[in-house]
Design an enzyme around this catalytic site. Structure first.
Site, PDB file in Angstrom:
ATOM      1  CB  CYS A 124     -15.079 -35.323  46.291  1.00 16.48           C
ATOM      2  SG  CYS A 124     -13.425 -35.918  45.930  1.00 16.48           S
ATOM      3  CB  CYS A 125     -17.632 -35.093  41.559  1.00 15.19           C
ATOM      4  SG  CYS A 125     -17.433 -36.868  41.448  1.00 15.19           S
ATOM      5  CB  CYS A 207     -11.500 -41.436  41.340  1.00 16.29           C
ATOM      6  SG  CYS A 207     -11.462 -39.826  40.562  1.00 16.29           S
ATOM      7  CB  CYS A 210     -15.485 -43.206  43.428  1.00 14.09           C
ATOM      8  SG  CYS A 210     -15.164 -41.966  44.668  1.00 14.09           S
ATOM      9  CB  CYS A 233     -18.411 -37.122  38.122  1.00 17.38           C
ATOM     10  SG  CYS A 233     -18.039 -37.265  36.410  1.00 17.38           S
TER      11      CYS A 233
HETATM   12 FE1  SF4 Z   1     -13.696 -37.503  44.211  1.00 18.92          FE
HETATM   13 FE2  SF4 Z   1     -14.644 -39.954  43.731  1.00 18.92          FE
HETATM   14 FE3  SF4 Z   1     -15.466 -37.843  42.275  1.00 18.92          FE
HETATM   15 FE4  SF4 Z   1     -12.990 -38.815  42.016  1.00 18.92          FE
HETATM   16  S1  SF4 Z   1     -14.922 -39.851  41.486  1.00 18.92           S
HETATM   17  S2  SF4 Z   1     -13.533 -36.702  42.123  1.00 18.92           S
HETATM   18  S3  SF4 Z   1     -12.522 -39.396  44.143  1.00 18.92           S
HETATM   19  S4  SF4 Z   1     -15.826 -38.260  44.467  1.00 18.92           S
END
Ligand code: SF4
Length: 244
Positions: A124-125, A207, A210, A233
């Site tokens: 996701c990151c 985010c 998280c 991240c």
């Molecule tokens: Fe995705 Fe969490 Fe990374 Fe944001 S911090 S990009 S929601 S995994």
């Protein structure tokens, strides 16, 4: 050794020298050095609207308001983060460049499943932060970040000027040697707008899905990706080149 690898060697030496010379300089001096060296169109500040970043925004506005400042909009920030962006825009008349992922949240859910951050936060990151950052940095010679050595063991070796192997350009960390207290003294002294979540036990804000508040005595970044073996991240691989 060919001409271009010789040039790279010379540049790396220059960076190491600058890191040594500027180590004890005020962050404003480090910023001014970077703007002078690379030119205001070739250096850019990454801003996530956390305490360190708002301090750097204030310093940079006083040095050269033309320097690009961008933020990675994952579409998942806290409302307070977007409000902080708007307050900074009003204070400085600065438009922050919004950098977005290729996929909307809906497209990401279709391709990788809903709430990817709960199953694979690294992916996701990568999709929502690292890949967009790579694209944003094309054409720049240097980027500026708010990382500090005391924030986490993965940042403990950050220099004020360094070569960023991961993204292939110079990286300035003007606050590398500053403490939490120094950052907040600066913010208070200059009355810089800051994210109100910092007053609610969120020393590090990412985010919304998280990030949770930390308990007294916990690390600055303990509230990030709680429950996962993850504290970064992927924007700031550690000095051994290992992305955390
Ligand atoms: Fe995705 Fe969490 Fe990374 Fe944001 S911090 S990009 S929601 S995994």
């Amino acid at each position: 050794m060919n001409e271009s690898s010789e040039k790279i060697q010379v540049e790396r030496k220059e960076i190491q020298r600058a890191a040594k010379d500027l180590r004890d300089a005020h962050p404003s001096e480090i910023l001014a050095w970077g703007v002078k060296k690379f030119g205001s169109r070739k250096i850019t500040l990454a801003c996530s609207f956390g305490a360190e970043d708002v301090a750097l925004v204030d310093m940079l506005q006083r040095i050269d308001p033309e320097v690009d400042i961008f933020y990675l909009d994952t579409d998942l920030h806290f409302p307070e983060t977007y409000q902080t962006r708007d307050r900074l825009t009003r204070r400085y008349g600065k438009k922050f460049i919004r950098v977005t992922p290729d996929l909307t949240l809906e497209q990401q859910a279709e391709k990788w499943g809903d709430r990817l951050w709960e199953r694979d936060p690294n992916l996701c990151c990568r999709l929502r932060k690292v890949e967009p950052l790579k694209k944003m940095l094309v054409g720049y010679q240097a980027w500026i970040t708010g990382i500090r050595r005391e924030q986490s063991p993965t940042r403990a070796h950050a220099e004020v000027v360094e070569w960023d192997e991961a993204f292939g350009l110079v990286k300035l960390n003007p606050l590398a040697y500053w403490t939490h207290e120094q950052v907040w003294s600066y913010i208070r002294e200059r009355n810089v707008p800051y994210n109100p979540l910092h007053d609610r036990q969120y020393p590090s804000i990412g985010c919304q899905p998280c990030t949770i508040p930390v308990k007294p005595g916990q690390d600055f970044r303990a509230g990030r990706w709680a429950g996962f073996d993850k504290t970064e991240c992927g924007l700031h691989p550690n000095r051994k080149g290992e992305s955390q």
